[in-house]
Design a protein around this motif. Sequence first.
Motif, PDB file in Angstrom:
ATOM      1  N   VAL A  21       0.835  -1.207   0.000  1.00 34.89           N
ATOM      2  CA  VAL A  21       0.000   0.000   0.000  1.00 34.89           C
ATOM      3  C   VAL A  21       0.866   1.252   0.000  1.00 34.89           C
ATOM      4  N   HIS A  22       1.986   1.212   0.711  1.00 31.08           N
ATOM      5  CA  HIS A  22       2.850   2.389   0.813  1.00 31.08           C
ATOM      6  C   HIS A  22       3.549   2.735  -0.499  1.00 31.08           C
ATOM      7  N   THR A  23       3.411   1.858  -1.504  1.00 33.15           N
ATOM      8  CA  THR A  23       3.986   2.184  -2.816  1.00 33.15           C
ATOM      9  C   THR A  23       3.025   3.025  -3.647  1.00 33.15           C
ATOM     10  N   LEU A  24       1.782   3.171  -3.190  1.00 33.91           N
ATOM     11  CA  LEU A  24       0.790   3.953  -3.940  1.00 33.91           C
ATOM     12  C   LEU A  24       1.060   5.443  -3.782  1.00 33.91           C
ATOM     13  N   PRO A  25       0.748   6.233  -4.794  1.00 35.76           N
ATOM     14  CA  PRO A  25       0.943   7.687  -4.678  1.00 35.76           C
ATOM     15  C   PRO A  25       0.029   8.273  -3.606  1.00 35.76           C
ATOM     16  N   GLY A  26       0.601   9.124  -2.750  1.00 28.88           N
ATOM     17  CA  GLY A  26      -0.176   9.737  -1.684  1.00 28.88           C
ATOM     18  C   GLY A  26      -0.059   9.017  -0.362  1.00 28.88           C
ATOM     19  N   SER A  27       0.794   7.990  -0.278  1.00 29.48           N
ATOM     20  CA  SER A  27       0.954   7.254   0.979  1.00 29.48           C
ATOM     21  C   SER A  27       1.455   8.175   2.086  1.00 29.48           C
ATOM     22  N   THR A  28       0.956   7.949   3.307  1.00 35.07           N
ATOM     23  CA  THR A  28       1.423   8.721   4.461  1.00 35.07           C
ATOM     24  C   THR A  28       2.561   7.994   5.174  1.00 35.07           C
ATOM     25  N   LYS A  87       8.239   9.153   5.925  1.00 36.78           N
ATOM     26  CA  LYS A  87       7.573  10.109   5.052  1.00 36.78           C
ATOM     27  C   LYS A  87       8.513  11.218   4.622  1.00 36.78           C
ATOM     28  N   GLY A  88       9.315  11.745   5.571  1.00 37.68           N
ATOM     29  CA  GLY A  88      10.242  12.813   5.236  1.00 37.68           C
ATOM     30  C   GLY A  88       9.528  14.046   4.710  1.00 37.68           C
ATOM     31  N   ASN A  89       9.974  14.549   3.570  1.00 39.31           N
ATOM     32  CA  ASN A  89       9.372  15.739   2.963  1.00 39.31           C
ATOM     33  C   ASN A  89       8.349  15.403   1.880  1.00 39.31           C
ATOM     34  N   TYR A  90       7.967  14.131   1.824  1.00 38.31           N
ATOM     35  CA  TYR A  90       7.024  13.695   0.788  1.00 38.31           C
ATOM     36  C   TYR A  90       5.662  14.357   0.998  1.00 38.31           C
ATOM     37  N   ASP A  91       5.120  14.955  -0.053  1.00 36.38           N
ATOM     38  CA  ASP A  91       3.821  15.638   0.010  1.00 36.38           C
ATOM     39  C   ASP A  91       2.717  14.625  -0.289  1.00 36.38           C
ATOM     40  N   SER A  92       2.162  14.006   0.774  1.00 34.13           N
ATOM     41  CA  SER A  92       1.136  12.972   0.602  1.00 34.13           C
ATOM     42  C   SER A  92      -0.120  13.536  -0.047  1.00 34.13           C
ATOM     43  N   ASP A  93      -0.592  14.683   0.439  1.00 30.81           N
ATOM     44  CA  ASP A  93      -1.806  15.280  -0.115  1.00 30.81           C
ATOM     45  C   ASP A  93      -1.620  15.676  -1.574  1.00 30.81           C
ATOM     46  N   GLY A  94      -0.480  16.251  -1.872  1.00 29.21           N
ATOM     47  CA  GLY A  94      -0.231  16.705  -3.233  1.00 29.21           C
ATOM     48  C   GLY A  94      -0.111  15.569  -4.231  1.00 29.21           C
ATOM     49  N   ASN A  95       0.354  14.400  -3.773  1.00 26.40           N
ATOM     50  CA  ASN A  95       0.558  13.271  -4.674  1.00 26.40           C
ATOM     51  C   ASN A  95      -0.601  12.287  -4.684  1.00 26.40           C
ATOM     52  N   ALA A  96      -1.557  12.457  -3.771  1.00 25.67           N
ATOM     53  CA  ALA A  96      -2.689  11.536  -3.696  1.00 25.67           C
ATOM     54  C   ALA A  96      -3.549  11.618  -4.946  1.00 25.67           C
ATOM     55  N   VAL A  97      -3.901  10.475  -5.493  1.00 31.01           N
ATOM     56  CA  VAL A  97      -4.722  10.440  -6.717  1.00 31.01           C
ATOM     57  C   VAL A  97      -5.896   9.465  -6.596  1.00 31.01           C
ATOM     58  N   MET A  98      -5.901   8.591  -5.584  1.00 28.73           N
ATOM     59  CA  MET A  98      -6.908   7.543  -5.493  1.00 28.73           C
ATOM     60  C   MET A  98      -8.016   7.921  -4.514  1.00 28.73           C
ATOM     61  N   THR A  99      -9.252   7.605  -4.902  1.00 28.59           N
ATOM     62  CA  THR A  99     -10.384   7.758  -3.998  1.00 28.59           C
ATOM     63  C   THR A  99     -10.506   6.470  -3.170  1.00 28.59           C
ATOM     64  N   ILE A 100     -11.390   6.493  -2.150  1.00 26.30           N
ATOM     65  CA  ILE A 100     -11.608   5.302  -1.336  1.00 26.30           C
ATOM     66  C   ILE A 100     -12.109   4.158  -2.219  1.00 26.30           C
ATOM     67  N   ASP A 101     -12.987   4.477  -3.162  1.00 22.24           N
ATOM     68  CA  ASP A 101     -13.523   3.458  -4.061  1.00 22.24           C
ATOM     69  C   ASP A 101     -12.409   2.842  -4.903  1.00 22.24           C
ATOM     70  N   ASN A 102     -11.511   3.682  -5.429  1.00 22.98           N
ATOM     71  CA  ASN A 102     -10.366   3.176  -6.209  1.00 22.98           C
ATOM     72  C   ASN A 102      -9.477   2.290  -5.346  1.00 22.98           C
ATOM     73  N   LEU A 103      -9.247   2.725  -4.091  1.00 28.64           N
ATOM     74  CA  LEU A 103      -8.378   1.970  -3.186  1.00 28.64           C
ATOM     75  C   LEU A 103      -8.978   0.611  -2.858  1.00 28.64           C
ATOM     76  N   GLU A 104     -10.283   0.548  -2.642  1.00 38.08           N
ATOM     77  CA  GLU A 104     -10.944  -0.726  -2.349  1.00 38.08           C
ATOM     78  C   GLU A 104     -10.787  -1.692  -3.518  1.00 38.08           C
ATOM     79  N   LYS A 105     -10.995  -1.198  -4.732  1.00 35.48           N
ATOM     80  CA  LYS A 105     -10.862  -2.048  -5.922  1.00 35.48           C
ATOM     81  C   LYS A 105      -9.420  -2.525  -6.074  1.00 35.48           C
ATOM     82  N   TRP A 106      -8.462  -1.607  -5.861  1.00 30.86           N
ATOM     83  CA  TRP A 106      -7.049  -1.968  -5.983  1.00 30.86           C
ATOM     84  C   TRP A 106      -6.692  -3.036  -4.945  1.00 30.86           C
ATOM     85  N   TYR A 107      -7.124  -2.843  -3.694  1.00 33.72           N
ATOM     86  CA  TYR A 107      -6.760  -3.767  -2.619  1.00 33.72           C
ATOM     87  C   TYR A 107      -7.373  -5.144  -2.842  1.00 33.72           C
TER      88      TYR A 107
END
Length: 291
Positions: free
Chosen positions: A26-33, A40-60
């Motif tokens: 899961v942590h390999t997905l864009p937007g991971s916290t 996490k470091g300086n990674y911008d989770s909000d800025g890189n997030a692209v998946m909705t909850i529905d997309n995440l459920e289907k992916w998982y």
Amino acid sequence: DIYRPVARPEFGGAIERVIGTCMKKVHTLPGSTFSNIFEKGNYDSDGNAVMTIDNLEKWYLDFVINVYHKTEHSFLGMTPEEKFYQGLYGVGEDKSIPFLPVTVANTLKLRMALLPGINRTVQKNGITIDYITYFSETLRKYIIPTQYKKLKPELGKTVICRRDPRDISKIYIYDEDIQDYITVPYSDIRKPKMNLSELRASIAEARKKVSGRELEQHDIFEAHERLHSYVAQAKQEKKSIRRKDSSKKHQDKTLKNDQDRIDYKENQPISNTYNNTNKEDDSDFEIYPIG
């Protein structure tokens, strides 16, 4: 039943290992916290997030069924799916089947049983939960006139409402008469669907705008629409910025290519019009006057 001690993950090594494997993926997905602020470091989770909850459920779901269960396990020497069927049907000389999982006859009842339950009384306008009112004609038999409630208070007993946190546009009530669940939608079915997180955000937003009175249903939906307009505007602005950035990058690249061609031509040596070895001597020509 035997329960493992609280906060002692070593007592559940098998399941903890599975969870760890899944979360690593899961942590390999864009937007991971990530698991902690150091990863996490300086990674911008909000800025890189692209998946909705529905997309995440289907992916998982796809990952668990088609990747994890079909990938050979280093310790087992086979896939988890193969190990499951091996344990189910027996291995080697032992072909007996000691236990077969019971197949659920009514999957809807099972699903409803897993949803959180909320006790509510049925009013003449329906059932209200978190400022949202639900109504269906099937509820009429639960609506007891006030005078009868005074004579027989037990008539106004509560009903258990089930609500799916992923879609709160309807609730489910178990009807003892038909021994099944009935679906009760919004009282105004034109209103948009929401999940529980959106509902809570809408309630918080509505409270900022409403003061001096109790919140009403229309306040919640107006706040929901307002929040969505903010998101839509942000997406449009972000899209516009990306378009401008892309256009500028393309323009800069084109200008650079043009400049590179100019520089290349300017740096080329000037070729002689005549080759020295084939150059004709001027003495070979005679000049005649014109006229």
